[in-house]
Design a protein around this motif. Structure first.
Motif, PDB file in Angstrom:
ATOM      1  N   ASN A 159       0.819  -1.206   0.000  1.00 36.58           N
ATOM      2  CA  ASN A 159       0.000   0.000   0.000  1.00 36.58           C
ATOM      3  C   ASN A 159       0.858   1.263   0.000  1.00 36.58           C
ATOM      4  O   ASN A 159       0.533   2.259  -0.645  1.00 36.58           O
ATOM      5  CB  ASN A 159      -0.932   0.013   1.216  1.00 36.58           C
ATOM      6  N   ASP A 197       0.891   4.216  -2.759  1.00 38.06           N
ATOM      7  CA  ASP A 197       0.714   5.627  -2.431  1.00 38.06           C
ATOM      8  C   ASP A 197       1.853   6.485  -2.978  1.00 38.06           C
ATOM      9  O   ASP A 197       1.657   7.663  -3.294  1.00 38.06           O
ATOM     10  CB  ASP A 197       0.610   5.813  -0.915  1.00 38.06           C
ATOM     11  N   GLU A 213      -4.097   4.764   0.164  1.00 42.27           N
ATOM     12  CA  GLU A 213      -4.201   3.484   0.870  1.00 42.27           C
ATOM     13  C   GLU A 213      -3.716   3.529   2.306  1.00 42.27           C
ATOM     14  O   GLU A 213      -3.999   2.635   3.084  1.00 42.27           O
ATOM     15  CB  GLU A 213      -3.387   2.424   0.103  1.00 42.27           C
TER      16      GLU A 213
END
Length: 501
Positions: A378, A382, A449
């Protein structure tokens, strides 16, 4: 120069292999750095999620400030064809502090994208050879990504000519497959052979009606990432034939090719897949990470699906290598003008490339990739969402630098007023708006995220990486005061142009 590779004898004489590439090679490097197939695979789904059927409009809207900034690059490159690009031009226009931080913005964008494209290249290559289980294994992905970064760094050190030739092959593969798949999809839609989910293309998809400012800003910042990389052709201006003219032409041509390709693919994907919530529909969130797979098996069978897997891998691989080129040359220019340690100005005696700066660039991307990949997928996701901030930041500096640097000649002719003044100024304003609006939206903990302390992870990565440049700049000031005191590069400094036409 080979016998004294660390300190250059005079500004502008950096020891690069001048006259090595022509217009076609320059355009190839710009397109390769953009990585159109990878960029579409990674971003188109998210653009559709933000603006639905208006994705083609976003490509056109984002293209406009890109073209305006490209005019600034063209004018500045014609006057000062220096591989430092934003660093050099920002310094000559606004002074050393703005120039240095502008150069840092370019480096940040390259480090962020390298971490992502290396992993994507590895994943798609493994899937192409039917090793899907390996592609889903974190340690294999990380190992493969590290190998690719190291390999492309080595290719970059070997020289600009081998880089250009490799890029030409990789770029030809990308465009042939991408355009072929899109045309087949549109033909099937036109003859009602695409299935019940397909819809007829509409001209209204090119108009952003019904969208609010936040939607447009979010989509534009994503599209800035899709377009980012075309300026790589300006960073090799000193290695290009006719450096005062060719790089600027290449920048404009690259932008035009990109917008035409992106609009074509967006129309093909939207028309063929439709906007259903199931199957290949674009509102099915399972398709968001890579909508290009829609142009594979559903459009033309397993062969096209495999070809697209290979194309995305090749696209990411090409971007890995071509992204290293401009950043290493930017650090070379910074070192020549005493803004970085002298080692960054070292030129390999045989390959005539900035080998130390290239190696540092590769290692920096490698470390950044390892840290984010080990933290979480994640966080890595990002980071790519934050890339647009760094790009808008240094594009904006470049655009405003053009206006200010040429301020005394803006009213000499209508051409100067438009090409050096009004159009670059509007491009700078657009980049500033995209940066400010997106940073504001990214601050929300629900953006992206991840989040830390109620602040969105995308904001922390994007703004944090830019802010990191401040202590680094102060450290350079403490050890290399000549540049920051205006002794090595000013608006009056003569920047030599390679005499190759």
């Amino acid at each position: 120069m080979a016998n004294n590779p660390v300190i250059q004898s005079e500004p502008g004489d950096k020891g690069l292999r001048s006259g090595s590439i022509g217009l076609l090679g320059n355009v190839t490097i710009g397109l390769s750095a953009t990585a159109p197939t990878y960029s579409l695979a990674a971003t188109l789904g998210y653009v559709v999620h933000e603006v639905h059927e208006k994705a083609p409009a976003m490509f056109v809207i984002a293209f406009i400030p890109m073209l305006l900034v490209a005019f600034a690059y063209k004018e500045l490159s014609a006057d000062t064809p220096d591989c430092g690009t934003t660093f050099t031009w920002g310094t000559r226009a606004f002074g050393p502090w703005v120039g240095w931080i502008g150069g840092w913005g370019l480096a940040v964008s390259a480090i962020i994208v390298l971490a992502n494209v290396a992993e994507i290249a590895g994943i798609y290559m493994l899937r192409f050879v039917h090793l899907d289980s390996w592609a889903d294994n974190m340690w294999i992905k990380i190992a493969f990504g590290c190998i690719l970064i190291a390999g492309m760094t080595w290719v970059s050190i070997r020289g600009i000519v081998i880089s250009e030739r490799l890029q030409a092959v990789l770029m030809a593969i990308q465009f042939v497959i991408l355009i072929l798949a899109s045309v087949v999809a549109l033909v099937k839609v036109g003859f009602d052979k695409a299935g019940d989910q397909a819809i007829k293309p509409e001209l209204s998809w090119l108009w952003p009606g019904g969208l609010d400012h936040s939607q447009i800003a979010a989509a534009v910042i994503l599209c800035i990432f899709i377009y980012w990389g075309w300026d790589a052709c300006l960073a090799v201006s000193e290695e290009t034939k006719n450096p005062a003219k060719t790089p600027g032409q290449a920048a404009i041509i690259t932008c035009l090719i990109l917008v035409a390709t992106y609009v074509l693919v967006a129309y093909a994907v939207q028309a063929f897949a439709g906007f259903g919530n199931t199957g290949i529909g674009l509102n099915n969130r399972e398709n968001e990470d890579d909508v290009l797979t829609i142009l594979g098996d559903p459009v033309a069978g397993g062969l096209m699906a495999s070809a697209l897997l290979l194309t995305v891998s090749v696209s990411a691989l090409a971007s890995t290598q071509s992204t290293i080129l401009p950043t290493a040359r930017g650090s070379l220019s910074m070192a020549v003008y005493k803004a970085l340690p002298d080692k960054f100005a070292r030129i390999h005696p045989r390959y005539m490339t900035p080998d130390f700066g290239t190696a540092v660039m590769g290692v920096s991307a490698l470390v950044f990739y390892l840290v984010l990949a080990l933290l979480s997928e994640n966080t890595l996701a990002d980071s790519i969402a934050s890339l647009g901030l760094a790009v808008a930041f240094y594009y904006g500096i470049t655009a405003f630098s053009c206006v200010w640097y040429f301020r005394r000649s803006l009213f000499d002719s209508m051409r100067h007023f438009l090409m050096r003044g009004l159009l670059p100024f509007l491009g700078g304003v657009a980049m500033t708006w995209a940066f400010g609006q997106s940073a504001w939206d990214m601050f929300d903990e629900n953006y992206g995220e991840t989040s830390i302390g109620g602040v969105g992870g995308v904001f922390i990565l994007g703004v944090g990486m830019l802010v990191l440049g401040v202590p680094l700049m102060l450290a350079c000031y403490a050890h290399r005061k000549e540049f920051f005191q205006g002794k090595t590069l000013t608006a009056e400094t003569e920047v030599l142009v390679p005499d190759v036409y």
